[in-house]
Structure formats: structure tokens, C-alpha cells
Design a protein around this motif. Sequence first.
Motif, mmCIF file in Angstrom:
data_model
loop_
_atom_site.group_PDB
_atom_site.id
_atom_site.type_symbol
_atom_site.label_atom_id
_atom_site.label_comp_id
_atom_site.label_asym_id
_atom_site.label_seq_id
_atom_site.Cartn_x
_atom_site.Cartn_y
_atom_site.Cartn_z
ATOM 1 N N ALA A 77 1.535 7.416 -8.198
ATOM 2 C CA ALA A 77 0.512 7.416 -7.153
ATOM 3 C C ALA A 77 1.098 7.950 -5.843
ATOM 4 C CB ALA A 77 -0.015 6.001 -6.949
ATOM 5 N N ASP A 78 0.220 8.283 -4.902
ATOM 6 C CA ASP A 78 0.700 8.707 -3.592
ATOM 7 C C ASP A 78 0.229 7.782 -2.475
ATOM 8 O OD1 ASP A 78 -1.962 9.501 -3.490
ATOM 9 O OD2 ASP A 78 -1.547 11.561 -2.886
ATOM 10 N N ALA A 79 -0.476 6.702 -2.824
ATOM 11 C CA ALA A 79 -0.907 5.717 -1.832
ATOM 12 C C ALA A 79 -1.157 4.384 -2.516
ATOM 13 C CB ALA A 79 -2.179 6.180 -1.129
ATOM 14 N N ILE A 80 -0.919 3.328 -1.755
ATOM 15 C CA ILE A 80 -1.301 1.982 -2.174
ATOM 16 C C ILE A 80 -2.468 1.570 -1.288
ATOM 17 C CG2 ILE A 80 -0.626 -0.449 -2.311
ATOM 18 C CD1 ILE A 80 2.285 0.525 -2.587
ATOM 19 N N ILE A 81 -3.500 1.028 -1.905
ATOM 20 C CA ILE A 81 -4.616 0.470 -1.143
ATOM 21 C C ILE A 81 -4.755 -0.983 -1.554
ATOM 22 C CG2 ILE A 81 -7.072 0.583 -0.597
ATOM 23 C CD1 ILE A 81 -6.997 3.542 -1.434
ATOM 24 N N ASN A 82 -4.513 -1.870 -0.593
ATOM 25 C CA ASN A 82 -4.693 -3.302 -0.830
ATOM 26 C C ASN A 82 -6.026 -3.706 -0.225
ATOM 27 O OD1 ASN A 82 -2.280 -3.468 -2.143
ATOM 28 N ND2 ASN A 82 -1.174 -4.395 -0.452
ATOM 29 N N ILE A 83 -6.874 -4.283 -1.047
ATOM 30 C CA ILE A 83 -8.226 -4.642 -0.630
ATOM 31 C C ILE A 83 -8.291 -6.150 -0.418
ATOM 32 C CG2 ILE A 83 -10.660 -4.589 -1.272
ATOM 33 C CD1 ILE A 83 -9.889 -2.169 -3.112
ATOM 34 N N TYR A 84 -8.677 -6.529 0.802
ATOM 35 C CA TYR A 84 -8.799 -7.928 1.175
ATOM 36 C C TYR A 84 -10.247 -8.197 1.576
ATOM 37 C CZ TYR A 84 -3.741 -7.395 1.544
ATOM 38 O OH TYR A 84 -2.428 -7.126 1.274
ATOM 39 N N GLU A 85 -10.547 -9.434 1.840
ATOM 40 C CA GLU A 85 -11.896 -9.759 2.304
ATOM 41 C C GLU A 85 -12.070 -9.247 3.733
ATOM 42 O OE1 GLU A 85 -14.599 -13.687 3.074
ATOM 43 O OE2 GLU A 85 -13.216 -13.716 1.379
ATOM 44 N N GLY A 86 -12.866 -8.228 3.908
ATOM 45 C CA GLY A 86 -13.178 -7.712 5.232
ATOM 46 C C GLY A 86 -12.330 -6.556 5.722
ATOM 47 N N PHE A 87 -11.283 -6.173 5.007
ATOM 48 C CA PHE A 87 -10.481 -5.037 5.454
ATOM 49 C C PHE A 87 -9.637 -4.492 4.311
ATOM 50 C CE2 PHE A 87 -7.677 -8.628 6.055
ATOM 51 C CZ PHE A 87 -6.409 -8.151 5.806
ATOM 52 N N LYS A 88 -9.053 -3.307 4.565
ATOM 53 C CA LYS A 88 -8.151 -2.668 3.610
ATOM 54 C C LYS A 88 -6.874 -2.260 4.328
ATOM 55 C CE LYS A 88 -11.806 -0.579 0.840
ATOM 56 N NZ LYS A 88 -12.409 0.704 0.421
ATOM 57 N N ASP A 89 -5.758 -2.344 3.625
ATOM 58 C CA ASP A 89 -4.484 -1.813 4.093
ATOM 59 C C ASP A 89 -4.098 -0.649 3.190
ATOM 60 O OD1 ASP A 89 -4.212 -3.672 6.112
ATOM 61 O OD2 ASP A 89 -2.885 -4.979 4.973
ATOM 62 N N TYR A 90 -3.422 0.330 3.770
ATOM 63 C CA TYR A 90 -3.004 1.534 3.057
ATOM 64 C C TYR A 90 -1.515 1.737 3.283
ATOM 65 C CZ TYR A 90 -8.002 2.581 3.237
ATOM 66 O OH TYR A 90 -9.368 2.520 3.124
ATOM 67 N N ALA A 91 -0.800 2.190 2.268
ATOM 68 C CA ALA A 91 0.622 2.511 2.410
ATOM 69 C C ALA A 91 0.897 3.863 1.777
ATOM 70 C CB ALA A 91 1.495 1.450 1.752
ATOM 71 N N VAL A 92 1.726 4.644 2.450
ATOM 72 C CA VAL A 92 2.189 5.932 1.927
ATOM 73 C C VAL A 92 3.670 6.065 2.245
ATOM 74 C CG1 VAL A 92 -0.080 7.055 2.140
ATOM 75 C CG2 VAL A 92 1.568 7.205 4.017
ATOM 76 N N ALA A 93 4.320 7.041 1.601
ATOM 77 C CA ALA A 93 5.758 7.233 1.816
ATOM 78 C C ALA A 93 6.101 8.702 2.029
ATOM 79 C CB ALA A 93 6.539 6.677 0.627
#
Length: 106
Positions: A77-93
Amino acid sequence: METVTVYHYSNSKFNQFDFSKCDGAWFTDIAPEKKEMLNEIGAAGSKFVAKCEVSYSNEMINGSNSDVEDQLNAEGADAIINIYEGFKDYAVANNSQVKILGWTEL
């Protein structure tokens, strides 16, 4: 290719992420106006926020908050998307995926 507008909270401003010093960078869709949410993402006490565009084409959903580069490589993958209640976080390298649009002092 997907592109999202997100925020990176920091104690200092910079022109480009230095991935030689870290295994990835985290971003959130929580805008700085939502001050009540900053504790939720560990951004409370940050001095600055960068508004960024992050692009990705092959995301991994709900990965770990550590070892970003290792997770991305293992999943192809080229990104991580963490899905939480009410928002999302994204990580790339990879710097080619991040465009810093500007900094705001908090």
C-alpha cells in the motif's frame, strides 16, 4: 489517485517532510477550528498546523499507529487510513505524496 486535504500538527514549521528521520508522517481530517478534538489525535499543545494535500492510490484501512513504512511495504500500500468515530487519520512515507499548502500558528 485519491487526494485529500488534511492537517499535520507540529511544534515547528518545515518545507518538506524528512522521511529519513521517521518511518512515516501522520495527518488528520480534523481542522484546527475543532479544538475539542485536538486531544483525541495527540495534537494538543502543538504550536503549528500545516494544511496539506495527501495523495494515494492503494490504501490500507485501519493499520497500526507505528512502523508506517513497514506496514505499507508488507501490504503493498502507499497510505494507511485509520477510521475513527467522527474523523480519519492518514499516514504516508513518501514526499511525492504530500504537498504542504501552508502553515498556521495555533
